[in-house]
Scaffold this active site. Structure first.
Site, short mmCIF file in Angstrom:
data_model
loop_
_atom_site.label_atom_id
_atom_site.label_comp_id
_atom_site.label_asym_id
_atom_site.label_seq_id
_atom_site.Cartn_x
_atom_site.Cartn_y
_atom_site.Cartn_z
N SER A 150 0.82 -1.21 0.00
CA SER A 150 0.00 0.00 0.00
C SER A 150 0.85 1.27 0.00
O SER A 150 1.55 1.55 -0.97
CB SER A 150 -0.94 -0.06 1.21
OG SER A 150 -1.91 0.95 1.15
N ASP B 157 10.43 4.79 -10.10
CA ASP B 157 10.08 5.36 -11.40
C ASP B 157 10.95 6.57 -11.73
O ASP B 157 11.35 6.78 -12.88
CB ASP B 157 8.61 5.77 -11.42
CG ASP B 157 7.67 4.60 -11.73
OD1 ASP B 157 8.17 3.46 -11.82
OD2 ASP B 157 6.46 4.83 -11.88
N LYS C 204 -0.54 -4.30 -3.23
CA LYS C 204 -1.83 -3.72 -2.86
C LYS C 204 -1.92 -2.33 -3.50
O LYS C 204 -1.35 -1.37 -3.02
CB LYS C 204 -2.00 -3.60 -1.35
CG LYS C 204 -3.34 -2.99 -0.93
CD LYS C 204 -3.44 -2.83 0.59
CE LYS C 204 -4.80 -2.28 1.00
NZ LYS C 204 -5.00 -0.88 0.57
#
Length: 410
Positions: free
Chosen positions: A314, A325, A339
């Site tokens: 999460s 990224d 999640k």
């Protein structure tokens, strides 16, 4: 530090306003990930069920409600709910039909416990636990807590709690057995080496610190975030940065961190990423909204490694996904949990609550990690043998890798 608190508060309010705008543009219902609210209105148990049924119908992420006729649940339970326990059973059954492990209804006591976690306090004994190969291990014991006074130690294996075998139970189920009313006692049977011991421990209010920090190998800052659930997490993280400011590299440990409040993860990501999209929220009917970085005087530019494992979930994945990224850090460990869904915490009548999935999130590059997880840049396993030998192979690998990264930056 006062100025830091103002910056944190302003950032979190801005994040919540963005989320509110996002959901209101969909269905006129706001999304607030940091409530400290209790609905003291008392309604009949039947109305409690009916209200919950309507909230799910109007706000659940999947408008098709797992391809079923939602009205059948209202018809099935019409006039049959007599007590709040009846309502909980009916709501749990209804929620189970969504095949969504993250949406759940909370009784008064369960909702109170969640709010206490957000407020960074629980009633327990003061240990962190993990599960390895089906066994429940004590990872660490907090200073000045009942667990320390009872001489519980890291690497102790929990066998039973008040006579209940914990074999096969989840971490949350074990934690719920340990917690209880303040000043009550809990009997914990452990295995230490080859000795079976039972400890009688008094439960006390535990003030949760979600961030721990230290300086290792003289020039590496080590910051562990155990959870994003606490409202004090951003402040604790800034304090950890201050304690490690003279180091030239950083290890951020998110292992075992199952998540928490979305604004906390976004706030910390923003310290590494000064501009651009930090996370995308995709809600009901596919509406997409990007949460962008905000101007901040705090910037982390030193080489960083993030430790992750199968329990990093999460909010942990929001942070680690953004850092990966943007190439702001290298991820080391094992694949994360996967999640990628966002829950709205909704106060319900009779002091109950509902955690309802209202959206999913994508990493800045648009990657959907739900049920897939994030693959680390460097895979390093952590075995039971490592636990028994007190050998953190992942941390050692991170230190070695970070030392090379720091040398290359000189």
């Amino acid at each position: 530090m006062k100025k830091s608190r103002i910056i944190i508060f302003s950032f979190i309010i801005l994040t919540l306003l963005v989320l509110n705008k996002f959901v209101m543009q969909q269905n006129n219902y706001d999304i607030s990930e940091m409530p400290d609210m209790i609905d003291h209105d008392h309604v009949s148990s039947q109305k409690l069920f009916d209200n919950t049924w309507k909230l799910i119908r109007d706000n659940y992420y999947d408008a098709e409600l797992n391809t079923q006729s939602w009205s059948r649940w209202k018809e099935h339970y019409h006039g049959k709910i007599k007590t709040d326990d009846d309502a909980k059973v009916a709501i749990d059954t209804m929620l189970a039909s969504l095949n969504d492990p993250y949406s759940r209804f909370m009784s008064k006591s369960e909702y109170s416990e969640q709010n206490n976690s957000i407020n960074s306090k629980i009633t327990g004994i003061g240990v962190n636990i993990t599960s390895l190969a089906g066994k429940i291990y004590i990872v660490n014991v907090m200073d000045g807590t009942p667990a320390q006074f009872a001489n519980l130690l890291p690497k102790d294996i929990i066998l039973s709690i008040d006579g209940k075998d914990v074999n096969g139970l989840s971490l949350s189920e074990v934690a719920n057995l340990v917690r209880g009313p303040e000043n009550s006692f809990v009997n914990i049977t452990i295995m230490r080496n080859n000795d079976k011991l039972t400890k009688r421990v008094m439960r006390k209010e535990i003030k949760i610190k979600t961030v721990k920090s230290s300086v290792i190998d003289k020039n590496i800052g080590y910051i562990q975030i155990t959870s994003f659930i606490g409202s004090t997490t951003p402040n604790e993280f800034l304090e950890a940065l201050e304690k490690t400011k003279n180091t030239t590299g950083l290890i951020l440990d998110l292992r075992g961190n199952t998540g928490g409040l979305l604004p906390n993860a976004i706030f910390i990501a923003n310290l590494f990423i000064p501009e651009g999209n930090l996370v995308s929220i995709v809600g009901r009917n596919g509406y997409k909204y990007d949460i962008n970085a905000q101007d901040t005087e705090f910037k982390i530019t030193k080489p960083t490694i993030v430790l992750v494992d199968g329990n990093s979930a999460s909010a942990s994945e929001i942070l680690s996904g953004a850092l990966k990224d943007y190439k702001k850090a290298k991820l080391l460990g094992t694949k994360t949990y996967g999640k990628g869904m966002v829950q709205k915490i909704i106060p319900m009548p009779n002091e109950t609550g509902l955690n309802l999935t209202v959206a999913k999130y994508l990493t800045p590059k648009g990657t959907d990690i739900n049920k897939k997880g994030i693959t680390p840049d460097v895979k390093v396993e952590f075995s039971i043998k490592d636990v028994k030998n007190n050998n953190d192979a992942q941390l050692q690998a991170a230190k070695n890798m970070l030392s090379k990264m720091m040398l290359s930056k000189k």
